[in-house]
Design a protein around this motif. Sequence first.
Motif, PDB file in Angstrom:
ATOM      1  N   GLY A  46      37.382  -9.140 -39.727  1.00 50.54           N
ATOM      2  CA  GLY A  46      36.309  -8.421 -39.069  1.00 50.54           C
ATOM      3  C   GLY A  46      36.622  -6.944 -38.955  1.00 50.54           C
ATOM      4  N   ASN A  47      35.764  -6.099 -39.514  1.00 50.97           N
ATOM      5  CA  ASN A  47      35.872  -4.656 -39.343  1.00 50.97           C
ATOM      6  C   ASN A  47      34.497  -4.047 -39.635  1.00 50.97           C
ATOM      7  N   HIS A  48      34.411  -2.725 -39.603  1.00 52.71           N
ATOM      8  CA  HIS A  48      33.111  -2.085 -39.776  1.00 52.71           C
ATOM      9  C   HIS A  48      32.532  -2.319 -41.164  1.00 52.71           C
ATOM     10  N   ASN A  49      33.381  -2.408 -42.180  1.00 51.47           N
ATOM     11  CA  ASN A  49      32.873  -2.671 -43.520  1.00 51.47           C
ATOM     12  C   ASN A  49      32.281  -4.077 -43.620  1.00 51.47           C
ATOM     13  N   ALA A  50      33.018  -5.068 -43.124  1.00 51.94           N
ATOM     14  CA  ALA A  50      32.533  -6.442 -43.177  1.00 51.94           C
ATOM     15  C   ALA A  50      31.237  -6.606 -42.385  1.00 51.94           C
ATOM     16  N   HIS A  51      31.092  -5.839 -41.316  1.00 57.08           N
ATOM     17  CA  HIS A  51      29.875  -5.913 -40.506  1.00 57.08           C
ATOM     18  C   HIS A  51      28.637  -5.622 -41.340  1.00 57.08           C
ATOM     19  N   TYR A  52      28.771  -4.759 -42.358  1.00 58.16           N
ATOM     20  CA  TYR A  52      27.622  -4.369 -43.158  1.00 58.16           C
ATOM     21  C   TYR A  52      27.552  -5.043 -44.521  1.00 58.16           C
ATOM     22  N   HIS A  53      28.366  -6.075 -44.721  1.00 51.33           N
ATOM     23  CA  HIS A  53      28.202  -6.878 -45.924  1.00 51.33           C
ATOM     24  C   HIS A  53      26.798  -7.469 -45.999  1.00 51.33           C
ATOM     25  N   ARG A  54      26.194  -7.691 -44.843  1.00 51.83           N
ATOM     26  CA  ARG A  54      24.850  -8.283 -44.814  1.00 51.83           C
ATOM     27  C   ARG A  54      23.830  -7.387 -45.515  1.00 51.83           C
ATOM     28  N   VAL A  55      24.056  -6.072 -45.504  1.00 54.22           N
ATOM     29  CA  VAL A  55      23.142  -5.170 -46.212  1.00 54.22           C
ATOM     30  C   VAL A  55      23.124  -5.522 -47.694  1.00 54.22           C
ATOM     31  N   VAL A  56      24.286  -5.797 -48.247  1.00 55.77           N
ATOM     32  CA  VAL A  56      24.402  -6.152 -49.665  1.00 55.77           C
ATOM     33  C   VAL A  56      23.815  -7.534 -49.919  1.00 55.77           C
TER      34      VAL A  56
ATOM     35  N   THR B 131      36.762  -9.695 -50.280  1.00 58.09           N
ATOM     36  CA  THR B 131      36.012 -10.452 -49.280  1.00 58.09           C
ATOM     37  C   THR B 131      34.521 -10.501 -49.608  1.00 58.09           C
ATOM     38  N   LEU B 132      33.926  -9.352 -49.893  1.00 62.19           N
ATOM     39  CA  LEU B 132      32.504  -9.333 -50.234  1.00 62.19           C
ATOM     40  C   LEU B 132      32.254 -10.012 -51.575  1.00 62.19           C
ATOM     41  N   ALA B 133      33.109  -9.784 -52.545  1.00 62.26           N
ATOM     42  CA  ALA B 133      32.925 -10.400 -53.861  1.00 62.26           C
ATOM     43  C   ALA B 133      32.881 -11.920 -53.751  1.00 62.26           C
ATOM     44  N   ARG B 134      33.727 -12.487 -52.911  1.00 60.16           N
ATOM     45  CA  ARG B 134      33.722 -13.945 -52.745  1.00 60.16           C
ATOM     46  C   ARG B 134      32.435 -14.411 -52.069  1.00 60.16           C
ATOM     47  N   ARG B 135      31.921 -13.631 -51.140  1.00 60.53           N
ATOM     48  CA  ARG B 135      30.645 -13.998 -50.522  1.00 60.53           C
ATOM     49  C   ARG B 135      29.513 -13.929 -51.543  1.00 60.53           C
ATOM     50  N   LEU B 136      29.554 -12.931 -52.396  1.00 58.54           N
ATOM     51  CA  LEU B 136      28.544 -12.849 -53.449  1.00 58.54           C
ATOM     52  C   LEU B 136      28.649 -14.038 -54.406  1.00 58.54           C
ATOM     53  N   ALA B 137      29.878 -14.452 -54.694  1.00 57.19           N
ATOM     54  CA  ALA B 137      30.081 -15.551 -55.635  1.00 57.19           C
ATOM     55  C   ALA B 137      29.529 -16.875 -55.123  1.00 57.19           C
ATOM     56  N   GLU B 138      29.295 -16.983 -53.827  1.00 53.34           N
ATOM     57  CA  GLU B 138      28.663 -18.185 -53.282  1.00 53.34           C
ATOM     58  C   GLU B 138      27.186 -18.252 -53.660  1.00 53.34           C
ATOM     59  N   ARG B 139      26.617 -17.105 -54.089  1.00 52.11           N
ATOM     60  CA  ARG B 139      25.188 -17.042 -54.400  1.00 52.11           C
ATOM     61  C   ARG B 139      24.889 -16.620 -55.840  1.00 52.11           C
TER      62      ARG B 139
ATOM     63  N   ARG C 103      19.154   4.329 -44.825  1.00 58.20           N
ATOM     64  CA  ARG C 103      19.217   4.036 -43.388  1.00 58.20           C
ATOM     65  C   ARG C 103      20.519   4.566 -42.811  1.00 58.20           C
ATOM     66  N   ARG C 104      20.476   5.008 -41.574  1.00 54.86           N
ATOM     67  CA  ARG C 104      21.668   5.404 -40.824  1.00 54.86           C
ATOM     68  C   ARG C 104      22.040   4.251 -39.909  1.00 54.86           C
ATOM     69  N   HIS C 105      23.337   3.968 -39.806  1.00 54.26           N
ATOM     70  CA  HIS C 105      23.803   2.824 -39.026  1.00 54.26           C
ATOM     71  C   HIS C 105      24.834   3.250 -37.976  1.00 54.26           C
ATOM     72  N   LEU C 106      25.106   2.323 -37.075  1.00 48.47           N
ATOM     73  CA  LEU C 106      26.254   2.470 -36.191  1.00 48.47           C
ATOM     74  C   LEU C 106      27.549   2.375 -37.007  1.00 48.47           C
ATOM     75  N   TYR C 107      28.656   2.572 -36.313  1.00 45.54           N
ATOM     76  CA  TYR C 107      29.983   2.444 -36.921  1.00 45.54           C
ATOM     77  C   TYR C 107      30.188   3.415 -38.081  1.00 45.54           C
ATOM     78  N   TRP C 108      29.576   4.580 -37.993  1.00 48.68           N
ATOM     79  CA  TRP C 108      29.842   5.659 -38.949  1.00 48.68           C
ATOM     80  C   TRP C 108      29.493   5.268 -40.386  1.00 48.68           C
ATOM     81  N   ARG C 109      28.375   4.610 -40.533  1.00 46.50           N
ATOM     82  CA  ARG C 109      27.945   4.146 -41.853  1.00 46.50           C
ATOM     83  C   ARG C 109      26.488   4.541 -42.115  1.00 46.50           C
TER      84      ARG C 109
END
Length: 204
Positions: A13-23, A43-51, A188-194
């Motif tokens: 869990g970190n700020h990058n993982a928080h925004y994996h949902r955008v992808v 981490t994100l690549a494996r989540r993408l590979a599920e779909r 879009r502008r987000h929290l967590y400096w993203r």
Amino acid sequence: MTGGAPAADGDRGNHNAHYHRVVLDALPPGARTALDVGCGEGTLARRLAERVPDVTGVDLHGPSLDAARAAGGGVTYVEADVLTHPFPPASFDLVASVATLHHLDARAGLLRLAELVRPGGRLAVVGLARSASPRDLPYEVAAVAANAVARRRRGYWEHPSPTVWPPPATYAQMRVLVAEVLPGGRYRRHLYWRWSVVWTRPAA
């Protein structure tokens, strides 16, 4: 979360993982191929590979790619610079990048990533920028408060990949650049400096 055995994906869990949902939310229907630029430990690549049946991760940091390969998940990993590696143009249904663009020349990076998207496919970028105007102050205050709460509740996984801070571009500069390079992209502008942009390449 630092040191010891590699963290499981659910513990990263970190700020990058928080925004994996955008992808993940940007995946076009029926996507068959995806590229994760700056994939790090995968981490994100494996989540993408599920779909998505065919997922490639590209990164310059060899130790991070070693960890990604060790984790499995059916992803192809390439140690290379995305700006120069000979990926064919228009070869991916989704091109994703989380917290990587500020390591590159932003204009060259956006142009290259857009070039790799197939007609009708999508580019999803989550980037970092720095505050430089009074308009940024409310976001800074909210981010600091939200960050403190999140760290107390969930902890924070410090990834081993190289970091760049502060980012070279401001939010205002990135908004202007995105509008110029990716017309029709949803910024879009987000929290967590993203910030993020989702752009669909026009169908041929």
